[in-house]
Enzyme design. Structure first.
Site, PDB file in Angstrom:
ATOM      1  N   GLY A 167     -21.784   9.583   8.641  1.00 34.28           N
ATOM      2  CA  GLY A 167     -22.206  10.652   7.225  1.00 34.28           C
ATOM      3  C   GLY A 167     -22.323  12.153   7.677  1.00 34.28           C
ATOM      4  N   GLY A 168     -22.471  13.106   8.821  1.00 37.87           N
ATOM      5  CA  GLY A 168     -22.601  13.890   9.105  1.00 37.87           C
ATOM      6  C   GLY A 168     -23.398  14.838   9.643  1.00 37.87           C
ATOM      7  N   LEU A 186     -24.498  10.759  16.722  1.00 34.32           N
ATOM      8  CA  LEU A 186     -23.203  12.272  16.680  1.00 34.32           C
ATOM      9  C   LEU A 186     -23.153  13.371  17.878  1.00 34.32           C
ATOM     10  CD1 LEU A 186     -23.068  12.972  13.083  1.00 34.32           C
ATOM     11  CD2 LEU A 186     -20.822  12.495  13.979  1.00 34.32           C
ATOM     12  N   ARG A 195     -33.584   0.389  11.720  1.00 37.59           N
ATOM     13  CA  ARG A 195     -32.113   0.406  10.552  1.00 37.59           C
ATOM     14  C   ARG A 195     -32.271  -1.532  11.024  1.00 37.59           C
ATOM     15  NH1 ARG A 195     -27.235   4.414  12.702  1.00 37.59           N
ATOM     16  NH2 ARG A 195     -27.399   6.085  10.973  1.00 37.59           N
ATOM     17  N   GLU A 209      -4.459   8.436  21.394  1.00 35.97           N
ATOM     18  CA  GLU A 209      -5.435   7.385  20.731  1.00 35.97           C
ATOM     19  C   GLU A 209      -4.198   6.734  20.234  1.00 35.97           C
ATOM     20  OE1 GLU A 209      -6.776   6.297  17.288  1.00 35.97           O
ATOM     21  OE2 GLU A 209      -8.055   7.249  18.966  1.00 35.97           O
ATOM     22  N   GLU A 238     -19.332   5.707  22.097  1.00 32.51           N
ATOM     23  CA  GLU A 238     -20.275   4.177  21.825  1.00 32.51           C
ATOM     24  C   GLU A 238     -19.437   3.624  22.613  1.00 32.51           C
ATOM     25  OE1 GLU A 238     -20.621   1.749  18.232  1.00 32.51           O
ATOM     26  OE2 GLU A 238     -19.900   3.624  17.739  1.00 32.51           O
ATOM     27  N   HIS A 263     -23.062  -0.421  14.706  1.00 32.47           N
ATOM     28  CA  HIS A 263     -22.731   0.398  16.035  1.00 32.47           C
ATOM     29  C   HIS A 263     -23.082  -0.924  16.954  1.00 32.47           C
ATOM     30  CE1 HIS A 263     -23.219   3.976  18.334  1.00 32.47           C
ATOM     31  NE2 HIS A 263     -23.972   3.443  18.799  1.00 32.47           N
TER      32      HIS A 263
END
Length: 626
Positions: free
Chosen positions: A154-155, A596, A444, A141, A580, A551
């Site tokens: 956001g989860g 996710l 969106r 990383e 992505e 995104h």
């Protein structure tokens, strides 16, 4: 300096303030304690470990900000400055002191079964899954801490789970949305999706005829909404939609991802099914812990417990090739030393390019214009590295011109989790004149285009009850933002309008009309399809929002097994990708909550495919698995 312990407050992420205790003895700083409980977990954790230690060890404020967390880094430094000043010292002199000299380490060569490039959700999932299969894994990383964009998510994770979802009542407008799908002409559906659409149509007709008042869902509904939500035409007249094998794989295996994560230790909130902005349906599995950090720390802790090598601040700059096959990577560490990892397989999971505005502008074919100073919701690490690495091995690209703007971003920072971020059923968007301007339940890109047409800046209006549905905040954070002037609060709508410099009569009338539409289950102005709560319980809030880069749907071409393909559609041996970093799944517009699902599903699939490709073949000589 006068000895003692100095309590100070430093500016943190968003509008928060971090309490700090700085202890000074004999003209030296001996301890720095930071209360980071108000900060977004996972975004700046490395700051609170690294900077206090460097300042105390070096007795200097000449320390580097931690990449990706500059606001929190400067917050810590500024807090120590306050303490030095209070003690009678000179903070400027402390800043001019020599920095700790970094020493170049030894070059390294490692051997592994699998090397993963990028430690976000997709990469960590691939690493865990490969380790579960008994493989030696190395994760690289470039940033100082793991998490990538997943930490900032956001989860809610989309996965059709009817046995769970059927426990919840349907919302006003949801049946009407399903009826609209039933009424679609099958000939408008792409041929490869048509059989599935007809099966879905049968499911919907049966549900609507039953008169049930529960929340309906199925993998087929998720599939068709993903297909329709991603079908877009760019400025050049090119139409794109999600590749059927990828979309079908996603929706049929997303629930496995939820169960796999739960088995690893992620706790999901079973009391609520939710939906992120632009998700089109309530199928979000939301972790109990806030935001995407809930996933990252579980996966990261699992890898640490299993002693998997996770190297941060290590930038992969080259794929190693032999006879047309990828056989490892070369990387450069923060101290300038080199790392070479030889491996049977490389998984590219370094994200998209949403933090690289120049690259966005280079490829964009969807938006009329991308401003040079446009904000982004992305981690600064998301700059297209994995895409360039794939290209160096001959990988094909797909969908690169389609860029998603997140409509409900912080106007200054691009962040998602300032203000009050609620489920879209509770969105009430008003422009700078106090008028609604769009169906708030739309995709969106629809919301972002409408916002841009209304000047960019707009406000999300909420009342005290809607505030309770926000999944991104605490009352302490709300109070801090109100005090900082980044979130507006008033006891009446008229007072709120005055703060926003709009006509109180206009805003009051807008909200009165909206409340009547909730009662009627019908919006004659903008045809909002699903409604939640009315706006009626003081105090009232206004969250400023503006579209930001969120995104990038395009990326490396992969098949449903996460192999990377070349321009001829052939597998590039040894190379895999997920998340992505890869394209073709979300097409022209990604549904909220599908990222996710994507990263945890295709991250797992990449590891499974590697296992099949390299470790599960039958050795005909030994008669055993090799």
């Amino acid at each position: 300096m006068k000895a003692g312990s100095y309590q100070v407050k430093a500016k943190g992420h968003g509008s928060s303030f971090m309490p700090m205790m700085v202890t000074i003895e004999d003209d030296r700083i001996t301890k720095i304690e930071v209360d980071s409980s108000g900060e977004t977990r996972g975004v700046a954790d490395e700051v609170f470990k690294r900077l206090p230690a460097q300042i105390v060890t070096g007795q200097t404020l000449n320390v580097d900000a931690v990449a990706g967390a500059t606001i929190s880094s400067h917050g810590v430094i500024d807090g120590v400055k306050q303490a030095i000043t209070a003690a009678g010292g000179d903070p400027i002199e402390w800043q001019q002191r020599p920095s700790l000299a970094a020493q170049r380490g030894e070059d390294e060569v490692m051997t592994a079964d699998v090397v993963v490039v990028g430690a976000g959700g997709a990469g960590l999932s691939a690493a865990v899954k490969a380790t579960e299969a008994g493989r030696k894994v190395v994760v690289l990383e470039k940033f100082p801490q793991i998490g990538g964009n997943t930490t900032r998510a956001g989860g809610p994770l989309n996965a059709a789970d009817p046995d769970w979802q059927f426990q919840f009542k349907d919302l006003p407008g949801e049946k009407e949305t399903l009826q609209e799908l039933v009424d679609l002409d099958p000939q408008t559906i792409a041929p490869e999706y048509r059989d599935d659409f007809m099966m879905l149509r049968g499911q919907l007709i049966s549900y609507l005829a039953s008169g049930g008042n529960y929340l309906f869902d199925s993998a087929l509904l998720h599939e068709i909404q993903t297909y329709l939500g991603g079908k877009r035409t760019d400025l050049n007249g090119h139409t794109i939609y999600g590749k059927y094998p990828l979309v079908h794989t996603l929706v049929t295996r997303a629930l496995e991802s939820v169960k796999w994560l739960a088995d690893l230790g992620v706790e999901f909130d079973q009391s609520e099914v939710t939906e992120p902005v632009g998700g089109l349906w309530r199928r979000g599995h939301k972790p109990v812990e806030p935001m995407g950090y809930a996933f990252i720390h579980v996966l990261g802790d699992w890898l640490a417990d299993h002693q998997v090598a996770v190297r941060t601040e290590t930038t992969v700059d080259q794929l190693l090739m032999a006879d047309g096959q990828v056989v490892g990577v070369h990387a450069t560490k923060a101290d300038g030393s080199q790392l070479t990892v030889h491996a049977k397989a490389v998984v590219l999971t370094a994200g998209g390019f949403g933090a690289n505005t120049k690259m966005v502008q280079q490829y964009n074919t969807y938006w009329e214009h991308i401003d040079d100073d446009i904000a982004t919701t992305n981690s600064p690490s998301i700059t297209g590295d994995g895409i360039r690495l794939g290209q160096s091995a001959g990988a094909a690209l797909t969908g690169m011109g389609f860029i998603q703007l997140m409509p409900v971003s912080d106007p200054e920072t691009g962040e998602l989790f300032t203000g009050l971020q609620t489920p879209p059923a509770n969105f009430i968007m008003v422009n700078q004149q106090g008028k609604r301007f769009v169906n708030e339940f739309a995709e969106r890109d629809t919301l972002a285009k409408a916002a841009i047409a209304n000047g960019g800046l707009f406000y999300l209006i909420a009342d005290d009850k809607i505030k309770e549905t926000a999944y991104n905040t605490t009352q302490a954070s709300i109070d801090a933002q109100v005090a900082a002037g980044t979130l507006y609060k008033a006891d009446t709508l008229a007072d709120l309008a005055t703060q926003l410099e709009m006509d109180p009569a206009v805003l009051t009338d807008t909200i009165a009309k909206y409340n009547s539409y909730v009662d009627q289950r019908h919006d004659p102005e903008f045809n909002k399809s699903v409604f939640g709560l009315k706006v009626e319980q003081a105090p009232f809030y206004a969250t400023p929002r503006k579209p930001a880069i969120h995104h990038t749907m395009g990326g490396l071409v992969i098949d449903e097994q996460a192999h990377v393909l070349n321009e001829q559609g052939q597998i590039i041996a040894g190379l895999y990708s997920a998340g992505e970093n890869a394209g073709g799944l979300h097409a022209g517009n990604r549904l909220g909550g599908n990222s996710l699902s994507d990263i945890f599903t295709f991250g797992r699939i990449a590891a499974e495919t590697i296992e099949q490709d390299y470790f599960s073949q039958v050795d005909t000589n030994a008669g055993a698995s090799k």
